[in-house]
Write a protein that holds these residues in place. Structure first.
Motif, PDB file in Angstrom:
ATOM      1  N   ALA A 147       0.842  -1.194   0.000  1.00  0.00           N
ATOM      2  CA  ALA A 147       0.000   0.000   0.000  1.00  0.00           C
ATOM      3  C   ALA A 147       0.880   1.248   0.000  1.00  0.00           C
ATOM      4  O   ALA A 147       2.052   1.207   0.396  1.00  0.00           O
ATOM      5  N   GLY A 148       0.324   2.353  -0.468  1.00  0.00           N
ATOM      6  CA  GLY A 148       1.033   3.623  -0.425  1.00  0.00           C
ATOM      7  C   GLY A 148       2.071   3.799  -1.504  1.00  0.00           C
ATOM      8  O   GLY A 148       3.020   4.573  -1.333  1.00  0.00           O
ATOM      9  N   GLY A 149       1.918   3.079  -2.627  1.00  0.00           N
ATOM     10  CA  GLY A 149       2.830   3.272  -3.745  1.00  0.00           C
ATOM     11  C   GLY A 149       4.225   2.750  -3.500  1.00  0.00           C
ATOM     12  O   GLY A 149       5.213   3.351  -3.943  1.00  0.00           O
ATOM     13  N   ARG A 150       4.311   1.600  -2.780  1.00  0.00           N
ATOM     14  CA  ARG A 150       5.612   1.029  -2.490  1.00  0.00           C
ATOM     15  C   ARG A 150       5.631  -0.450  -2.861  1.00  0.00           C
ATOM     16  O   ARG A 150       4.574  -1.065  -3.085  1.00  0.00           O
ATOM     17  N   VAL A 151       6.826  -1.015  -2.936  1.00  0.00           N
ATOM     18  CA  VAL A 151       6.980  -2.453  -3.153  1.00  0.00           C
ATOM     19  C   VAL A 151       8.008  -2.997  -2.170  1.00  0.00           C
ATOM     20  O   VAL A 151       8.903  -2.264  -1.724  1.00  0.00           O
ATOM     21  N   ARG A 152       7.889  -4.278  -1.871  1.00  0.00           N
ATOM     22  CA  ARG A 152       8.860  -4.929  -1.000  1.00  0.00           C
ATOM     23  C   ARG A 152       9.762  -5.811  -1.855  1.00  0.00           C
ATOM     24  O   ARG A 152       9.296  -6.713  -2.543  1.00  0.00           O
ATOM     25  N   VAL A 153      11.066  -5.506  -1.793  1.00  0.00           N
ATOM     26  CA  VAL A 153      12.078  -6.284  -2.497  1.00  0.00           C
ATOM     27  C   VAL A 153      12.983  -6.876  -1.424  1.00  0.00           C
ATOM     28  O   VAL A 153      13.737  -6.154  -0.769  1.00  0.00           O
ATOM     29  N   GLY A 154      12.915  -8.187  -1.236  1.00  0.00           N
ATOM     30  CA  GLY A 154      13.645  -8.786  -0.131  1.00  0.00           C
ATOM     31  C   GLY A 154      13.143  -8.207   1.176  1.00  0.00           C
ATOM     32  O   GLY A 154      11.959  -8.218   1.478  1.00  0.00           O
ATOM     33  N   ALA A 155      14.072  -7.662   1.980  1.00  0.00           N
ATOM     34  CA  ALA A 155      13.688  -7.066   3.265  1.00  0.00           C
ATOM     35  C   ALA A 155      13.403  -5.577   3.156  1.00  0.00           C
ATOM     36  O   ALA A 155      13.069  -4.938   4.156  1.00  0.00           O
ATOM     37  N   GLN A 156      13.530  -5.013   1.964  1.00  0.00           N
ATOM     38  CA  GLN A 156      13.384  -3.572   1.799  1.00  0.00           C
ATOM     39  C   GLN A 156      12.021  -3.179   1.256  1.00  0.00           C
ATOM     40  O   GLN A 156      11.435  -3.889   0.433  1.00  0.00           O
ATOM     41  N   SER A 157      11.540  -2.023   1.702  1.00  0.00           N
ATOM     42  CA  SER A 157      10.333  -1.409   1.150  1.00  0.00           C
ATOM     43  C   SER A 157      10.772  -0.154   0.410  1.00  0.00           C
ATOM     44  O   SER A 157      11.391   0.752   1.002  1.00  0.00           O
ATOM     45  N   LEU A 158      10.468  -0.100  -0.905  1.00  0.00           N
ATOM     46  CA  LEU A 158      10.960   0.987  -1.747  1.00  0.00           C
ATOM     47  C   LEU A 158       9.814   1.686  -2.454  1.00  0.00           C
ATOM     48  O   LEU A 158       8.792   1.063  -2.784  1.00  0.00           O
ATOM     49  N   PRO A 159       9.949   2.996  -2.718  1.00  0.00           N
ATOM     50  CA  PRO A 159       8.918   3.711  -3.479  1.00  0.00           C
ATOM     51  C   PRO A 159       8.937   3.281  -4.940  1.00  0.00           C
ATOM     52  O   PRO A 159       9.970   2.854  -5.460  1.00  0.00           O
TER      53      PRO A 159
END
Length: 362
Positions: free
Chosen positions: A260-272
């Motif tokens: 939610a909020g225009g982000r994605v999770r790549v591995g352990a990271q949440s990125l815009p």
């Protein structure tokens, strides 16, 4: 060297604007151009970039007047030239093959177009001499093509195209037959001359480095359509489509999950995300440049350095990931002194720089 005209080069007019409006060119059932739209500002150097068969050379031929659209319009300075023959368009053309007259000197090759136009011998030789000086061949005016190197011959071809004071200069992969060092030198010369003359220039190439390092703007063409036209920095940093992202430079494709909020999770990271991120929980693919990946030596890491390639200012590493043994490797560009800490066979952990990522929506 004498200089005449507002643009700075001897006898060269101000740069003209160019526009393609909905241009289509069909050869039977094949469409080399398919609703092609593009605008070039006066005095700009624009590179047409794309894979073989994408339509970039067809577009150049349309502008030169060597071919006509099936539909649509080609305009120069706002004037429709679609049906105007090539010899009345005022274009200068430099081809991939040098196309010099073997029995003529460099001076006479450059002066040939002026001779055809009826310019007097003294005047055409004066102008040809000025232009050979402009391209750095003032000491080679009497030499014939076989006495010149490939790079020198292409300079003569460039001077010949400039001799007739074209409204637009067209370059059809003019450097592809030259070795790497000469190509680099000559593309810098072309840029210098283009800036000195202020001449609108359209440059066809399939070489990404050539386009990004030379042009004011780069137009990426795919299947006869314009994908994106932007300054080199914008094209590289903010590609408009996944095709542009993957065609211009190198991209990693990594699995991710939309949040939610225009982000994605790549591995352990949440990125815009640069653009819509998709529904929360949706499995997506992100595109990431090699320089946006950071490695650290880590005995418990999830990757192993499989290949290291020194590239001068940077080193390219290929990292085999434990969770993708048959998939694409992770490509990482880093400074050579940093790469020394992650030699071949080293186990590493990795993360992405905290900046917006692009999703592959193809």
């Amino acid at each position: 060297m004498a200089v005449a005209g507002a643009s700075g080069a001897p006898g060269t007019p101000e740069g003209a604007s160019v526009e393609f409006r909905g241009v289509t060119r069909a050869y039977g059932s094949t469409r080399a151009l398919d609703g092609f739209d593009l605008a070039v500002e006066p005095g700009q150097l624009l590179a047409l970039l794309g894979p073989s068969g994408c339509g970039k050379t067809t577009a150049l031929r349309m502008l030169a007047g060597f071919d006509r659209p099936t539909s649509g319009e080609v305009l120069v300075d706002g004037r429709d030239v679609t049906r105007l023959p090539a010899h009345r368009r005022g274009m200068g053309m430099v081809f991939q093959s040098y196309s010099l007259f073997p029995t003529m000197s460099a001076l006479d090759n450059v002066a040939y177009g002026l001779r055809v136009r009826g310019t007097g011998r003294a005047e055409r030789h004066r102008r040809a001499g000025e232009l050979l000086e402009l391209v750095g061949l003032a000491e080679h005016t009497a030499k014939h093509p076989h006495q010149l190197s490939g790079g020198q011959q292409q300079r003569v071809a460039l001077a010949r195209a400039l001799a007739v004071s074209p409204r637009v200069l067209l370059l059809d992969e003019p450097l592809s037959a030259l070795d790497a060092k000469v190509r680099e030198q000559l593309r810098e010369e072309i840029r210098r001359i283009q800036l000195e003359t202020g001449l609108t220039t359209v440059f066809v190439t399939h070489d990404q480095e050539e386009a990004l390092s030379t042009a004011d703007r780069v137009a990426v063409v795919r299947a006869g359509r314009l994908e994106q036209c932007a300054a080199p920095e914008e094209l590289y940093e903010r590609p408009a489509t996944p095709f542009v992202a993957q065609f211009v430079g190198t991209m990693n494709r990594l699995p991710a999950t939309a949040e939610a909020g225009g982000r994605v999770r790549v591995g352990a990271q949440s990125l815009p995300v640069d653009g819509p991120s998709g529904a929360a929980g949706e499995r997506v693919t992100v595109l990431v440049r090699p320089e946006a990946v950071v490695l650290q030596p880590d005995p418990a890491g999830t990757g192993v350095v499989a290949l290291s390639t020194f590239r001068g200012a940077s080193t390219r590493l290929r990292v085999a990931l434990d969770d993708a043994p048959t998939g694409p490797e992770l490509i990482v560009d880093t400074a050579p002194h940093l790469a020394a800490s992650t030699p071949l066979g080293a186990r590493v952990s990795w993360r992405l720089l905290d900046r917006p990522v692009l999703l592959d929506r193809a």
